[in-house]
Motif scaffolding. Structure first.
Motif, PDB file in Angstrom:
ATOM      1  N   LYS A 183      39.119 107.712  13.734  1.00  0.00           N
ATOM      2  CA  LYS A 183      37.907 106.972  14.101  1.00  0.00           C
ATOM      3  C   LYS A 183      37.563 107.046  15.580  1.00  0.00           C
ATOM      4  N   ASN A 184      38.496 107.445  16.438  1.00  0.00           N
ATOM      5  CA  ASN A 184      38.272 107.356  17.882  1.00  0.00           C
ATOM      6  C   ASN A 184      37.959 108.682  18.572  1.00  0.00           C
ATOM      7  N   THR A 185      38.542 109.776  18.107  1.00  0.00           N
ATOM      8  CA  THR A 185      38.415 111.051  18.811  1.00  0.00           C
ATOM      9  C   THR A 185      37.069 111.709  18.534  1.00  0.00           C
ATOM     10  N   PRO A 186      36.257 111.971  19.554  1.00  0.00           N
ATOM     11  CA  PRO A 186      34.997 112.694  19.334  1.00  0.00           C
ATOM     12  C   PRO A 186      35.265 114.141  18.917  1.00  0.00           C
ATOM     13  N   VAL A 187      34.488 114.622  17.964  1.00  0.00           N
ATOM     14  CA  VAL A 187      34.621 116.001  17.482  1.00  0.00           C
ATOM     15  C   VAL A 187      33.265 116.688  17.606  1.00  0.00           C
ATOM     16  N   LEU A 188      33.273 117.846  18.243  1.00  0.00           N
ATOM     17  CA  LEU A 188      32.043 118.607  18.475  1.00  0.00           C
ATOM     18  C   LEU A 188      31.914 119.756  17.484  1.00  0.00           C
ATOM     19  N   SER A 189      30.747 119.877  16.890  1.00  0.00           N
ATOM     20  CA  SER A 189      30.411 121.036  16.056  1.00  0.00           C
ATOM     21  C   SER A 189      29.254 121.775  16.726  1.00  0.00           C
ATOM     22  N   GLN A 190      29.484 123.035  16.988  1.00  0.00           N
ATOM     23  CA  GLN A 190      28.500 123.872  17.685  1.00  0.00           C
ATOM     24  C   GLN A 190      27.740 124.716  16.664  1.00  0.00           C
ATOM     25  N   PHE A 191      26.405 124.765  16.774  1.00  0.00           N
ATOM     26  CA  PHE A 191      25.612 125.602  15.884  1.00  0.00           C
ATOM     27  C   PHE A 191      25.791 127.060  16.275  1.00  0.00           C
ATOM     28  N   MET A 192      25.773 127.940  15.262  1.00  0.00           N
ATOM     29  CA  MET A 192      25.952 129.363  15.530  1.00  0.00           C
ATOM     30  C   MET A 192      24.811 129.904  16.390  1.00  0.00           C
ATOM     31  N   GLU A 193      23.609 129.371  16.165  1.00  0.00           N
ATOM     32  CA  GLU A 193      22.456 129.739  16.984  1.00  0.00           C
ATOM     33  C   GLU A 193      21.652 128.479  17.275  1.00  0.00           C
ATOM     34  N   PRO A 194      21.038 128.386  18.440  1.00  0.00           N
ATOM     35  CA  PRO A 194      20.200 127.213  18.738  1.00  0.00           C
ATOM     36  C   PRO A 194      19.050 127.103  17.736  1.00  0.00           C
ATOM     37  N   ASN A 204      35.825 108.567   5.207  1.00  0.00           N
ATOM     38  CA  ASN A 204      37.004 107.730   4.964  1.00  0.00           C
ATOM     39  C   ASN A 204      36.595 106.273   5.102  1.00  0.00           C
ATOM     40  N   GLY A 205      36.949 105.454   4.112  1.00  0.00           N
ATOM     41  CA  GLY A 205      36.566 104.054   4.157  1.00  0.00           C
ATOM     42  C   GLY A 205      35.083 103.883   3.935  1.00  0.00           C
ATOM     43  N   THR A 206      34.442 103.098   4.783  1.00  0.00           N
ATOM     44  CA  THR A 206      32.996 102.887   4.712  1.00  0.00           C
ATOM     45  C   THR A 206      32.275 104.005   5.448  1.00  0.00           C
ATOM     46  N   MET A 207      31.058 104.340   5.005  1.00  0.00           N
ATOM     47  CA  MET A 207      30.298 105.410   5.634  1.00  0.00           C
ATOM     48  C   MET A 207      29.737 104.901   6.981  1.00  0.00           C
ATOM     49  N   CYS A 208      30.491 105.139   8.053  1.00  0.00           N
ATOM     50  CA  CYS A 208      30.109 104.703   9.394  1.00  0.00           C
ATOM     51  C   CYS A 208      30.291 105.853  10.371  1.00  0.00           C
ATOM     52  N   MET A 209      29.410 105.922  11.373  1.00  0.00           N
ATOM     53  CA  MET A 209      29.573 106.975  12.370  1.00  0.00           C
ATOM     54  C   MET A 209      28.881 106.609  13.674  1.00  0.00           C
ATOM     55  N   ARG A 210      29.386 107.213  14.757  1.00  0.00           N
ATOM     56  CA  ARG A 210      28.745 107.234  16.074  1.00  0.00           C
ATOM     57  C   ARG A 210      28.519 108.695  16.424  1.00  0.00           C
ATOM     58  N   MET A 211      27.557 108.980  17.298  1.00  0.00           N
ATOM     59  CA  MET A 211      27.254 110.390  17.522  1.00  0.00           C
ATOM     60  C   MET A 211      26.572 110.632  18.864  1.00  0.00           C
ATOM     61  N   GLU A 253      15.618 122.523  21.881  1.00  0.00           N
ATOM     62  CA  GLU A 253      16.555 123.547  21.414  1.00  0.00           C
ATOM     63  C   GLU A 253      17.894 122.868  21.149  1.00  0.00           C
ATOM     64  N   PHE A 254      18.176 122.553  19.888  1.00  0.00           N
ATOM     65  CA  PHE A 254      19.410 121.861  19.514  1.00  0.00           C
ATOM     66  C   PHE A 254      20.561 122.866  19.415  1.00  0.00           C
ATOM     67  N   THR A 255      21.714 122.499  19.985  1.00  0.00           N
ATOM     68  CA  THR A 255      22.850 123.429  19.975  1.00  0.00           C
ATOM     69  C   THR A 255      24.121 122.846  19.368  1.00  0.00           C
ATOM     70  N   GLY A 256      24.158 121.536  19.109  1.00  0.00           N
ATOM     71  CA  GLY A 256      25.379 120.983  18.536  1.00  0.00           C
ATOM     72  C   GLY A 256      25.314 119.477  18.346  1.00  0.00           C
ATOM     73  N   VAL A 257      26.351 118.953  17.695  1.00  0.00           N
ATOM     74  CA  VAL A 257      26.465 117.524  17.404  1.00  0.00           C
ATOM     75  C   VAL A 257      27.905 117.086  17.674  1.00  0.00           C
ATOM     76  N   ILE A 258      28.061 115.885  18.261  1.00  0.00           N
ATOM     77  CA  ILE A 258      29.377 115.269  18.434  1.00  0.00           C
ATOM     78  C   ILE A 258      29.411 114.027  17.558  1.00  0.00           C
ATOM     79  N   THR A 259      30.458 113.896  16.756  1.00  0.00           N
ATOM     80  CA  THR A 259      30.582 112.730  15.874  1.00  0.00           C
ATOM     81  C   THR A 259      31.856 111.954  16.192  1.00  0.00           C
ATOM     82  N   LEU A 266      27.484 107.310  20.710  1.00  0.00           N
ATOM     83  CA  LEU A 266      28.847 107.752  20.986  1.00  0.00           C
ATOM     84  C   LEU A 266      29.537 106.755  21.903  1.00  0.00           C
ATOM     85  N   ASN A 267      30.764 106.370  21.534  1.00  0.00           N
ATOM     86  CA  ASN A 267      31.633 105.492  22.335  1.00  0.00           C
ATOM     87  C   ASN A 267      31.143 104.056  22.444  1.00  0.00           C
TER      88      ASN A 267
END
Length: 670
Positions: free
Chosen positions: A147-158, A172-179, A97-103, A61-62
């Motif tokens: 491409k710049n704004t981090p977006v958080l997805s929270q899991f319904m349960e850990p 969008n464009g090429t398959m690229c990501m930071r997380m 215990e995973f609870t979410g992902v930021i992309t 990320l970043n």
């Protein structure tokens, strides 16, 4: 479809709770450390790589791209477009215990590449995977829309597992990501039992992020707890009218004591670099508490130094970043002031003025090698200099600072000036600056552990944790260069870590990594020589110049005639000069023991005022004397006129009030 979008949740950055419409409250675990580099490169695995510069090590990320196409520092992980299935996998190395992902999308000035949707899968052995679902269908998580704004997805349960895998489905464009991945390690009963029997020291401080009002309240409470050693004051106001608060910590706050050096730490030039702000707030608490508890090291530091701490130079920018919270602001959100200035590089450019004068041979005879004046009109109210910068300049000019450092973020290293680049330009005090930088980096717990490389590229420090800014990332108009050329203060930049705005759970760790380094660096203000320049009657001489032979950079005395000159151990010929006084040179020895060497100067008054009178009456024109007259004067003056003594001017005086012949040598009239 079963995905939780950030837009449907309200995030409380203090309680770390997500509130969902119609759902119960869910706790959120902190980041595992993709951005901070606590997650190591070998914990990441991908299905494919477009090029090596877009490998799994660039999925943090970043992370910032270098802009050079021929290096390995791309702005994201990018998959091979010829492959049909894409994934990136993280090994937490323990049950988590995973609870979410930021992309986040790819950092690139030209392209707009980001993942817009993805699945998440889990495994305990990295072979058999289970895609997260709701019992009826797999959950498709919505990703980024830029491409710049981090977006958080929270899991319904850990979800408890060792491995987590992100499977992009659309982009969008090429398959690229930071997380970044959010998770809490599952406690190991055995290690938990062992930790209960361990004695660990922990400073009792406030390890939380503070908004503007919280910061103000905390600083006031510290001042109330330690009124005898603190002064809570303001440097001025920001563009939006917020106070730029400071805390003075010394045994006699509110006044400069003769012989006591002044030190400063500043932070928050870029509002989204919140770690420096919190480190200084913790340092205030620590110094107050330890002084009251009788800590001898802190007592000596506070009693012998006038310390100034400014945690938030850009409070307007911090408000923007704080509203988004840790991890969810972009790399630049809150970086600039409200009216668009980067405060740290908003200072008058004195480098080119000084270097041009050097090239013309005007330094130091016509242009001083220190206290280079600010060109007229530069600080006028035309908007080119931020109000925050003006407040800093006024503050710097009104205190005899000797040493200082500004705390920044986004890397983990210490930089020393010059910050601006010009060919074959090295700062006069380079060896001293390197020592000062090493004093911090070497006592920081992790700053010299660079086996993983830098935060965004290869380690620029060569394993030392320090680098010259001009060789690394040169910038014009920096505070460091301005401070060196315009004041007596030696200023460095300390980059505290890869994560500019770390999660609140990281603050204790960051304090423990920096505490010893903060104290050690402050103690360097007592390095070198110090003293007072007086006349023969014992009166202090202000604005006198103190020069060190072989170092083309002088310092000036303060209002009470005192001075400090930071130097490495050695023997130095030091000269004190003041207008109306004859210069005096003495040998000063700097040892390896703590504390500055005392080198006082008592100056004799010279005849320069009388000399200037005579020169002015004759239009500053030298007059040649007849040889006989010259010889007679030489006899009357004894051996005062050998050829190796400089004869500055010879005048034949024909004024009615002065009917004798006079000549001038070394500031004396004969």
């Amino acid at each position: 479809e079963g995905a939780v979008e950030l837009g449907k949740a309200a995030f409380d950055s203090h309680s770390l709770i997500f509130f969902f419409s119609g759902l119960h409250c869910l706790s959120v675990c902190p980041p595992l450390g993709m951005e901070s580099h606590r997650i190591e490169n070998d914990q990441l695995l991908t299905s494919s790589v477009y090029q090596h510069r877009y490998g799994s090590h660039r999925a943090r990320l970043n992370i910032q791209a270098s802009g050079e196409e021929d290096d390995t520092n791309g702005g994201a992980w990018c998959a091979n477009p010829e492959e049909k299935v894409h994934w990136i996998e993280l090994d937490a190395r323990t049950l988590t215990e995973f609870t979410g992902v930021i992309t986040q999308g790819r950092d690139d000035p030209l392209e707009s590449d980001y993942v817009s949707s993805y699945y998440v899968a889990f495994s305990n052995d990295s072979r058999e995977w289970t895609v997260l679902d709701d019992g009826y269908a797999e959950w498709l998580f919505f990703g980024n829309s830029d491409k710049n704004t981090p977006v958080l997805s929270q899991f319904m349960e850990p979800v408890v597992a060792r491995y987590i895998r992100i499977l992009p489905q659309s982009w969008n464009g090429t398959m690229c990501m930071r997380m970044e991945v959010l998770g809490c390690p599952v406690p190991d009963p055995l290690s938990q039992y062992q930790s209960q029997n361990e004695v660990t020291h922990r400073d009792d401080l406030d390890y939380t992020h503070h908004n503007y009002l919280d910061m103000e309240k905390l600083m006031k409470s510290i001042s109330d707890k330690c009124p005898n050693i603190t002064r809570f004051y303001s440097l001025g106001k920001s563009f939006k009218g917020l106070e730029i608060y400071a805390m003075e910590i010394t045994d006699n706050p509110g006044m400069h004591e003769t012989g006591e050096p002044e030190f400063r730490y500043t932070a928050g030039y870029h509002g989204n670099e919140a770690l420096g702000r919190e480190i200084l707030l913790m340092l205030m608490q620590y110094l107050c508490r330890e002084y009251k508890d009788g800590n001898p090291r802190v007592h000596h530091l506070v009693d012998e130094t006038r310390i100034h701490l400014v945690p938030s130079v850009n409070p307007d920018g911090h408000m923007k970043a704080f509203e988004k919270g840790s991890e969810l602001g972009s790399w630049t959100l809150g970086h600039w002031t409200e009216d668009g200035h980067d405060i740290f590089q908003n200072f008058p450019d004195l480098n080119n003025i000084f270097w041009d004068a050097e090239d013309k041979g005007m330094v130091p005879k016509l242009i001083p090698n220190h206290h280079v004046p600010i060109p007229e009109g530069i600080l006028s109210s035309n908007g080119s200099v931020a109000v925050e910068t003006l407040a800093l300049i006024s503050w710097m000019e009104s205190h005899p600072f000797v040493l200082g450092a500004n705390l920044q973020g986004g890397e983990r290293l210490v930089t020393y000036p010059f910050d601006m680049r010009q060919e074959i330009r090295m700062i006069e005090d380079q060896s001293l600056f390197r020592w000062l930088a090493i004093s911090y980096a070497s006592t920081h717990r992790t700053m010299t552990q660079t086996f993983q490389g830098g935060c965004h590229a290869d380690d620029p420090t060569g394993g030392l944790g320090i680098v010259n800014r001009a060789k690394w990332k040169p910038i014009p108009g920096s505070m460091n260069d301005f401070s060196y050329l315009h004041t007596n203060c030696f200023e460095l930049s300390i980059f505290l870590g890869c994560d500019k705005f770390p999660h609140q759970s990281e603050l204790l760790r960051e304090w423990e990594q920096n505490r010893e380094a903060l104290l050690t660096f402050m103690a360097q203000v007592h390095r070198g020589i110090k003293g007072v320049v007086r006349d023969k009657e014992g009166n202090p001489i202000s604005n006198a110049t103190v020069s060190v032979e072989g170092v083309n950079h002088d310092v000036r005395t303060g209002e009470s005639g005192d001075y400090w000159r930071l130097l490495n151990p050695g023997e130095y010929r030091v000269t004190a000069r003041a207008e109306g006084y004859s210069p005096f040179t003495r040998l000063c020895v700097v040892g390896f023991d703590p504390g500055a060497t005392l080198c006082n100067f008592d100056l004799n008054k010279s005849n320069w005022d009388r000399i200037k009178q005579i020169m002015a009456l004759h239009g500053n024109r030298p007059i040649r004397l007849r040889l006989a007259s010259h010889q007679s004067k030489q006899k009357s003056c004894g051996s005062l006129l050998p050829f190796n003594i400089f004869l500055q001017s010879v005048f034949h005086k024909q004024n009615k009030k002065l009917k004798r012949t006079e000549f001038i040598q070394n500031g004396n009239i004969f």
